[in-house]
Write a protein that holds these residues in place. Structure first.
Motif, PDB file in Angstrom:
ATOM      1  N   ARG A 107       0.864  -1.187   0.000  1.00 25.23           N
ATOM      2  CA  ARG A 107       0.000   0.000   0.000  1.00 25.23           C
ATOM      3  C   ARG A 107       0.893   1.226   0.000  1.00 25.23           C
ATOM      4  O   ARG A 107       2.031   1.162   0.463  1.00 25.23           O
ATOM      5  CB  ARG A 107      -0.938  -0.020   1.192  1.00 25.23           C
ATOM      6  CG  ARG A 107      -0.323   0.319   2.507  1.00 25.23           C
ATOM      7  CD  ARG A 107      -1.305   0.007   3.626  1.00 25.23           C
ATOM      8  NE  ARG A 107      -1.547  -1.433   3.697  1.00 25.23           N
ATOM      9  CZ  ARG A 107      -2.741  -2.017   3.769  1.00 25.23           C
ATOM     10  NH1 ARG A 107      -3.844  -1.282   3.811  1.00 25.23           N
ATOM     11  NH2 ARG A 107      -2.865  -3.324   3.829  1.00 25.23           N
ATOM     12  N   PRO A 108       0.375   2.336  -0.523  1.00 24.27           N
ATOM     13  CA  PRO A 108       1.221   3.533  -0.616  1.00 24.27           C
ATOM     14  C   PRO A 108       1.615   4.061   0.761  1.00 24.27           C
ATOM     15  O   PRO A 108       0.877   3.919   1.736  1.00 24.27           O
ATOM     16  CB  PRO A 108       0.320   4.553  -1.331  1.00 24.27           C
ATOM     17  CG  PRO A 108      -0.755   3.762  -1.984  1.00 24.27           C
ATOM     18  CD  PRO A 108      -0.952   2.549  -1.126  1.00 24.27           C
TER      19      PRO A 108
ATOM     20  N   GLN B  35       1.924   3.432  10.831  1.00 27.24           N
ATOM     21  CA  GLN B  35       1.468   3.682  12.206  1.00 27.24           C
ATOM     22  C   GLN B  35       0.170   2.962  12.546  1.00 27.24           C
ATOM     23  O   GLN B  35      -0.180   2.826  13.717  1.00 27.24           O
ATOM     24  CB  GLN B  35       1.333   5.192  12.460  1.00 27.24           C
ATOM     25  CG  GLN B  35       0.241   5.899  11.674  1.00 27.24           C
ATOM     26  CD  GLN B  35       0.655   6.139  10.211  1.00 27.24           C
ATOM     27  OE1 GLN B  35       1.777   5.833   9.811  1.00 27.24           O
ATOM     28  NE2 GLN B  35      -0.256   6.670   9.427  1.00 27.24           N
ATOM     29  N   ASP B  36      -0.536   2.463  11.526  1.00 28.06           N
ATOM     30  CA  ASP B  36      -1.738   1.670  11.787  1.00 28.06           C
ATOM     31  C   ASP B  36      -1.444   0.173  11.745  1.00 28.06           C
ATOM     32  O   ASP B  36      -2.363  -0.642  11.624  1.00 28.06           O
ATOM     33  CB  ASP B  36      -2.824   2.027  10.759  1.00 28.06           C
ATOM     34  CG  ASP B  36      -3.232   3.491  10.859  1.00 28.06           C
ATOM     35  OD1 ASP B  36      -3.355   3.986  12.000  1.00 28.06           O
ATOM     36  OD2 ASP B  36      -3.416   4.141   9.814  1.00 28.06           O
ATOM     37  N   SER B  37      -0.171  -0.181  11.797  1.00 29.70           N
ATOM     38  CA  SER B  37       0.280  -1.577  11.768  1.00 29.70           C
ATOM     39  C   SER B  37      -0.054  -2.284  10.461  1.00 29.70           C
ATOM     40  O   SER B  37      -0.043  -3.511  10.399  1.00 29.70           O
ATOM     41  CB  SER B  37      -0.298  -2.383  12.948  1.00 29.70           C
ATOM     42  OG  SER B  37       0.140  -1.833  14.153  1.00 29.70           O
ATOM     43  N   GLU B  38      -0.357  -1.529   9.428  1.00 29.15           N
ATOM     44  CA  GLU B  38      -0.578  -2.118   8.107  1.00 29.15           C
ATOM     45  C   GLU B  38       0.772  -2.340   7.421  1.00 29.15           C
ATOM     46  O   GLU B  38       1.635  -1.450   7.448  1.00 29.15           O
ATOM     47  CB  GLU B  38      -1.414  -1.188   7.236  1.00 29.15           C
ATOM     48  CG  GLU B  38      -2.796  -0.918   7.796  1.00 29.15           C
ATOM     49  CD  GLU B  38      -3.482   0.266   7.090  1.00 29.15           C
ATOM     50  OE1 GLU B  38      -4.713   0.214   6.957  1.00 29.15           O
ATOM     51  OE2 GLU B  38      -2.782   1.219   6.703  1.00 29.15           O
TER      52      GLU B  38
ATOM     53  N   ALA C 118       9.871  -1.494  11.321  1.00 34.52           N
ATOM     54  CA  ALA C 118      10.262  -2.680  10.561  1.00 34.52           C
ATOM     55  C   ALA C 118      10.604  -3.839  11.479  1.00 34.52           C
ATOM     56  O   ALA C 118      11.116  -3.642  12.589  1.00 34.52           O
ATOM     57  CB  ALA C 118      11.464  -2.354   9.677  1.00 34.52           C
ATOM     58  N   THR C 119      10.279  -5.023  11.005  1.00 32.02           N
ATOM     59  CA  THR C 119      10.666  -6.260  11.692  1.00 32.02           C
ATOM     60  C   THR C 119      11.198  -7.230  10.648  1.00 32.02           C
ATOM     61  O   THR C 119      10.865  -7.139   9.474  1.00 32.02           O
ATOM     62  CB  THR C 119       9.463  -6.924  12.392  1.00 32.02           C
ATOM     63  OG1 THR C 119       8.418  -7.103  11.415  1.00 32.02           O
ATOM     64  CG2 THR C 119       8.922  -6.079  13.520  1.00 32.02           C
TER      65      THR C 119
END
Lengths: 351, 351, 351
Positions: free
Chosen positions: C96-97, C133-136, C106-107
């Motif tokens: 997603r953009p 920031q939305d964990s997407e 990052a993980t």
């Protein structure tokens, strides 16, 4: 490999032709910061939001020259990719401020063509216009460049010559002053106590300071403007050219010189016009740029009592401080260390 | 040519004199990104908006040292344009966070004057204050510089000496900790598992990594701060100086050193005070900067149970890795490869 | 001095291990401008807000490769600080953009381990994921690097080998095209008249232009990405290495090459996948980068009639223009001037 653009050659231009340039470019706070880092400009109007509001503006405008370089950059792939030389500017007008968030586009119209007698190149005159996202013209200017032909032609097939009437200095009636002095003007915060009234025609100012240019600096700037002229970027190719070096974008020198003029012209808050200009000699990385200015004209603006205009000549040099106000030699040609001779008009508060 | 500022000379300063500095400067996201690119800082509080909110802040603050450099830069044209040497800092306090959109202005007060016996220069002590658009003080500090006289005077006309009481380390009661640890503190995201409790007074940390400085880097930074000291920019003039090179702005080295300390002090999220500091030796382009730190003091903050302060000495070197924690030679003088000795106070979460 | 991170060595990795990387990083307009200045990209979707809106997007997205470098940079301190070589990429997908204001974290998961028979190093395979920031998930990719062991082990203590099934080219069903062509598509503003339908499998394009890299450029970029690999920054240490020079971050070359492809692939508005890639030879400051591309596949996207995908190989070279489309020598090895061989998928409007 035909999908690659090689740019237009002299024979590709037609009088009256309109060229729509790629790519739309949104100006951001990031561009403003990079511009600050590249040139160190200290003019208060484009540095402090509060200062701009104090001059009756809703928002701080973007430096006119940043907008100019972005519009200019757009025109390069279509106009000057095959240029031999960037010959001159005229009639540059700043119609309205550009703000962070504005998206700039550019178009050019071919207004003159002058084939060279050697059959290998010719001069192309264009008027280039930059618009914002509301299709309002923010700036326009005329420039002319010498462009190579794809194929050399014999003397009897050179084609027609049309040299346009080049505009002289932008007249007072066409200068736009988007800000005004409301109440007092804080010369301490602005960084100079000298206002419009204090300058005299013929007065000369040595701006004293010098700034050395590095390869990274001018390439970072020129890429920021999406200017694609190869001579600025490709050392491998330049190594086998006559110059042997990357050539610095002339606009980079203009912005450096403008920043240097702060010391002596600190209240020249806006550039209102570019009347003319020449890149007298090439600039390379490692050169230190100095500048001096002469006041050419003191212009009253119709109906404006607290803002005036100064027509200025700023001359920039390389590796040569300007206490001796260098310009032309006895032969009438620019001295070898003169790199810029710019005739432009600035706006300044009046007493 | 009298409209050009040549800066103040020693004889231009008077005790108690207040100087209002130009130019108001709005801090933007662009400055934050350039600061990131110039130093590679990884402290989480000034890198991630979400991390800052997790510490009870409405918005991510701007790196304290970026604000410091901008305020410092403003003072240069009035205080240190004719400086022979930047002698020291003391009593630097960060009163409130600076945010993107804030416009900073600066003023200085002359708090001390010490003529040198040679009659050619003297030390000027100033307290410089940076304020935001609401006239709130965001930071202040004392610095002293040796400034040339315009004209050398005989021994009987040196003038009065007033050396101010220089503040010692900023005491715990004056340290501002604008954030707090609410619930858990994510050491993995922050990049270090070591918190305030884990550091011991006298502990030394070699920060291991080194970063080489290029001419473009320090000039881009120093122009961004609108710092106009000629020695950083003008290679043509410097070439005929004793040094022969452009001198790197000391603050550039401070920011590089601070970024290097992340490896070992990763949770030192904010700088709360600059207690003192010396630029021990000059730095030039091509030098690789390394750093080591010593914990000078572990400070409990009144009423704050989950945030503490560490008083740190960070020493930066050039072309000399810091495993041997270099500082002074047997003669008590800084070793030739030591370029910075900074005494400052950071804030860190407690267990 | 144990608080300093020395990075993980081969023996520190375990199959299935998850690593949470520091530091959260908010992407700003400043990053976008610096990216523009560093590479001069002209793809219209990430240059002009109005252009992005014309493609049905609410906001202009951030260049996919900027997001990639930021995520990659986070993984360096944990994955590749002790890398001998960055061996390859696979299965890189842009889900997603990323927009200005997003905070990226990052993980990485260890998905393969292959000890080298010399007992001194081994290959580590990780899948790295970047989230907003939305964990997407915004992007993920597999990479493998050769990492030193802390201590050399004898042949009978090398440990298990697990080589993961490396993903092939990202299939059409997994490509995300976040924008659409609504009404007309303005090829003049976009800067190229060639659309998806005009490209043929096997077609090769010499992108003509070249850009010389300076030390400041790649260090500014690599610090911006918070990539801490020492080889890019520390000339003092590199001087005594076999190479003797600072090594340029491979991602910097990827972004330069992508920007060069504009001339020939101007409507390749987005990168949708990185299918694989090798940094064939090292790049150093002073090298001029050129590029050529081959169309590997023309991919129809399910249910999308006005957007298609092209699988592209872009090869970048140093100091060697690409008219002869250089790749491998007769021995099957990359030619010495080939620095990048990248297999990726772009999205392009259809007729």
């Amino acid at each position: 490999m035909s999908k690659t653009t090689a740019g237009n050659y002299f024979e590709d231009f037609r009088l009256g032709q309109e060229l729509v340039h790629a790519t739309p470019r949104t100006i951001t706070e990031g561009d403003v910061a990079l511009y600050a880092g590249l040139y160190g400009s200290r003019f208060a109007l484009t540095s402090g939001e509060t200062f701009a509001r104090g001059l009756g503006l809703e928002r701080m405008p973007v430096d006119e020259l940043l907008a100019f370089h972005v519009v200019f950059g757009k025109s390069v792939p279509d106009i000057s990719l095959n240029a031999v030389a960037n010959l001159g500017y005229a009639g540059g007008r700043f119609h309205r401020p550009v703000h962070v968030g504005d998206t700039l586009t550019a178009t050019s119209t071919v207004i003159g063509l002058k084939p060279n007698s050697n059959g290998a190149s010719g001069n192309v005159y264009v008027r280039t216009e930059g618009r914002n996202q509301d299709s309002e013209v923010v700036l326009d200017y005329v420039r002319w460049v010498m462009v190579r032909r794809r194929e050399t032609v014999p003397a009897d097939r050179l084609g027609e010559t049309t040299i346009p009437d080049l505009p002289g200095a932008v007249p007072a009636s066409e200068l736009i002053a988007p800000w005004r002095v409301v109440g007092g003007y804080d010369t301490a915060l602005a960084g100079s106590e000298f206002l419009w009234d204090d300058y005299e025609v013929g007065e000369r100012i040595d701006h004293v300071d010098g700034v050395t240019i590095e390869e990274s600096d001018h390439m970072l700037a020129t890429r920021l403007y999406q200017n694609t002229a190869k001579v600025h970027f490709d050392q491998h190719a330049q190594a086998s050219s006559k110059i042997g070096r990357r050539l610095i974008y002339g606009g980079h020198v203009i912005s450096l010189a403008r920043a240097l003029t702060f010391n002596g012209l600190g209240n020249a808050l806006s550039v209102a016009a570019i009347n003319g200009g020449s890149h007298a000699n090439p600039t390379f990385a490692g050169h230190t740029i100095y500048a001096w200015s002469e006041v050419l004209e003191r212009i009253e603006l119709p109906g404006r009592h607290n803002v005036g205009a100064l027509r200025i000549r700023t001359v920039a040099t390389k590796d040569h401080p300007c206490a001796d106000v260098p310009l032309r030699g006895e032969d009438g040609r620019y001295l070898p260390h003169v790199v810029l001779d710019l005739d432009y008009t600035v706006l300044m508060p009046r007493r």
